[in-house]
Design an enzyme around this catalytic site. Sequence first.
Site, short mmCIF file in Angstrom:
data_model
loop_
_atom_site.label_atom_id
_atom_site.label_comp_id
_atom_site.label_asym_id
_atom_site.label_seq_id
_atom_site.Cartn_x
_atom_site.Cartn_y
_atom_site.Cartn_z
N LYS A 81 7.83 10.22 -1.60
CA LYS A 81 7.43 11.30 -2.54
C LYS A 81 9.07 11.65 -2.54
O LYS A 81 9.98 11.07 -3.44
CB LYS A 81 6.85 12.51 -2.06
N ARG A 100 -8.96 16.13 -6.69
CA ARG A 100 -8.81 16.87 -5.54
C ARG A 100 -9.43 18.21 -5.58
O ARG A 100 -9.14 19.21 -5.67
CB ARG A 100 -7.21 17.37 -5.68
N TYR A 146 15.72 -7.46 13.99
CA TYR A 146 14.49 -6.75 14.64
C TYR A 146 14.92 -5.59 15.54
O TYR A 146 14.11 -4.52 15.41
CB TYR A 146 13.81 -7.90 15.65
N PHE A 149 -3.89 18.69 4.48
CA PHE A 149 -3.71 17.48 3.80
C PHE A 149 -4.76 16.71 4.45
O PHE A 149 -4.83 16.51 5.61
CB PHE A 149 -2.22 16.99 3.52
N THR A 150 -5.20 15.79 3.47
CA THR A 150 -6.21 14.77 4.13
C THR A 150 -5.87 13.96 5.30
O THR A 150 -6.64 13.96 6.37
CB THR A 150 -6.67 13.71 2.67
N PHE A 154 -12.36 9.69 -0.65
CA PHE A 154 -12.25 9.82 -2.10
C PHE A 154 -11.39 8.42 -2.34
O PHE A 154 -11.40 7.92 -3.67
CB PHE A 154 -11.24 11.12 -2.29
N ASP A 206 5.63 19.38 7.84
CA ASP A 206 5.36 17.99 6.86
C ASP A 206 6.30 18.24 5.67
O ASP A 206 6.03 19.31 4.92
CB ASP A 206 3.92 17.94 6.60
N1 F0G Z 1 1.49 14.74 3.78
C1 F0G Z 1 1.49 15.15 2.56
C2 F0G Z 1 1.81 16.66 1.94
C3 F0G Z 1 1.19 14.20 1.52
O1 F0G Z 1 1.25 14.55 0.31
C4 F0G Z 1 0.98 12.72 2.01
C5 F0G Z 1 0.62 11.88 1.04
C6 F0G Z 1 1.04 12.50 3.36
C7 F0G Z 1 1.38 13.45 4.30
C8 F0G Z 1 0.86 11.08 3.77
O2 F0G Z 1 1.90 10.37 3.65
O3 F0G Z 1 0.71 8.57 1.70
O4 F0G Z 1 3.01 8.07 3.19
O5 F0G Z 1 1.04 8.21 4.61
N2 F0G Z 1 0.14 12.11 -0.25
C9 F0G Z 1 -0.07 11.08 -1.27
C10 F0G Z 1 -0.70 11.85 -2.36
C11 F0G Z 1 -0.99 10.10 -0.76
O6 F0G Z 1 -0.92 11.29 -3.40
O7 F0G Z 1 -0.50 13.03 -2.43
P1 F0G Z 1 1.58 8.72 3.39
#
Ligand code: F0G
Length: 461
Positions: free
Chosen positions: A263, A387, A77, A129-130, A453, A220
Amino acid sequence: MTKKFNNRSWAEPYKMKMVELLKMTTKNQRLKALKEAGFNTFLLKSEDVYIDLLTDSGTNSMSDRQWSAFMTGDEAYAGSKSYYNMEKAIQTFYGYKYVIPTHQGRGAENILSQILIKKGDIVPGNMYFTTTRLHQELAGGKFEDIIIDEAHDAKSEFPFKGNVDLNKLDYLVKKHGASKISYVSIATNVNMAGGQPISMANLKALREYTKTHGIRIIHDMTRVAENAYFIQQREEGYANKKIKEIVFEICSLTDGATMSAKKDALVNIGGFLATNEWDVFEEARNLVVVYEGLHTYGGLAGRDMEAIAVGIKESLDDHHQRARVGQVEYLGKKMEEFGIPIVKPIGGHGIFVDAKAFLPHLTQDQFPAQTLAAEIYLDSGVRTMERGIVSAGRKANGENYYPDLELVRFTIPRRVYTQAHMDVIAESTAMVYDRRKKIKGLTMIYEPKYLRFFQARFDKL
Ligand code: F0G
C-alpha cells in the site's frame, strides 16, 4: 496572497512514461463475466475490468527510481545487500530497531501473532482487519473492538474516526487483567472504517495508558503516511510538520509493527515485521524460516526489497500525499454532488459508499454491498469491493457477524488513474443510483471456510 492563489489545485508530482492499454467491454460481455464470477468482483478476470478499484494493495505504479533500484537487487540467498538497504530505510524513516521481511502483510501478522498471543488472550484493536483478526484468532486470541463509536457510524463526520476509546480498553483490562492482553493492535488510517485516521493526541494517551499497565502497542502501519497526512491537515500543532516527521513520531509511540508494503510503500509485493525488542526479533527470526524464507529475504526477491526501500522514501513526500489523498477527495466530492451516500470524512485510500443507505430496501442478509459492487461493474466495468457482512465473516460459534457498516469500497491505486477516470467512476455510480429502487439482492450459494469474501459465490434473488 489573494484567495485565488490560496485555493490553487494540487496536481501530481510526476508524469507518465509508460501506459498500460485497457480492454473496453460491452454490457453483455460484462453480464456474462459477472455471472461466471458468481457476482463476486474478486472472481472477475482483470482483463474484463476497465477501471480496477478492487484494492490499493499491490496495484501501485512504481517510479522510474524504483524500477532502476529493481535492477540493483542482490538475489543472494543469505545476507543480501538489498535486505540491508530495506532495513536501513525502515530504521531511518520509521525508527524501529529490528526488521524481518515477509512476502506481504499477513505473513508478518502470522509470525507476530504466534509469538505474542497465548491461547485465551484478548487482543483489543481499533476495528478489525480481515487477515489481522484471523491470525490473532488462529493463534488462540480473541479480538475485541475498542474503536470509538463514531467509527461505526457512516454518517458521523468526526475527524479522527480511527481513535481508540480508552474506556473500552480500560474495561477489558479491568475485566481480564493486563496480563491477558497480548497487545493493543493499532492500525493507522483504519481500513474497515473507511480509511480514517487516529490522532496523535489519542495515540499519546494510549501510550500513557499502556505504559502504566505494561501492555505493548503493535502498529499495523500499512497506511501510516496517509494517516500522517490527515494529522498534518487536521490536528492542532501539526500544520507545519512534514509527513516524514509525523510518521516517525507515530512509530515512536508503538513497540513494533506489521506492514503490508503493497500500500503506502508503493510496491507490488512485500511486507515486514518490525520490533524494538530483541527477544521478539529473535523468535521472529526463527519462525520466519518456517513460513516465509531466510530472515534476510522473507519470501521476497532482492529487487523487491530495493523497491520497498525507495518506495518508503517516496511515500513520505508531502506533495505525493497531497496528490494521493487529493485524488480520493476529488472522487468523493464528485459523488456527493450526485447525492450518493458516502462515508464522511472522505478517507485516505478510497471512497466508501454506504450500501445500506444506497439500497435501503435490501436486508443485510441480501448482501447490499455485494449487490451494489456487482451492479457498478455491470454498468461500466468499474470493479469495486464489498466491505460489509460478507467480509465480516462468521464468529467462532458459526454465527454471522452483522457489522454496522455495509460498504462498497472504491479503492484508488496510487499513481495509476487520472482525474478523467474519477469522473467516469462517479458518473457510473450515479447511473446505478438512479435505478437503485429496481435493484434486487443476492443469495450466497458457496461459502469458503476462511476469509469467505475472496471466493464466495452468489446468485441473483
Ligand atoms: N492490514 C491492513 C490494514 C490491510 O489493509 C491489509 C491488506 C493487511 C493488513 C494485509 O496485508 O494483503 O499484504 O497480506 N489489505 C488489502 C486490502 C488486501 O485490499 O485492503 P497483505
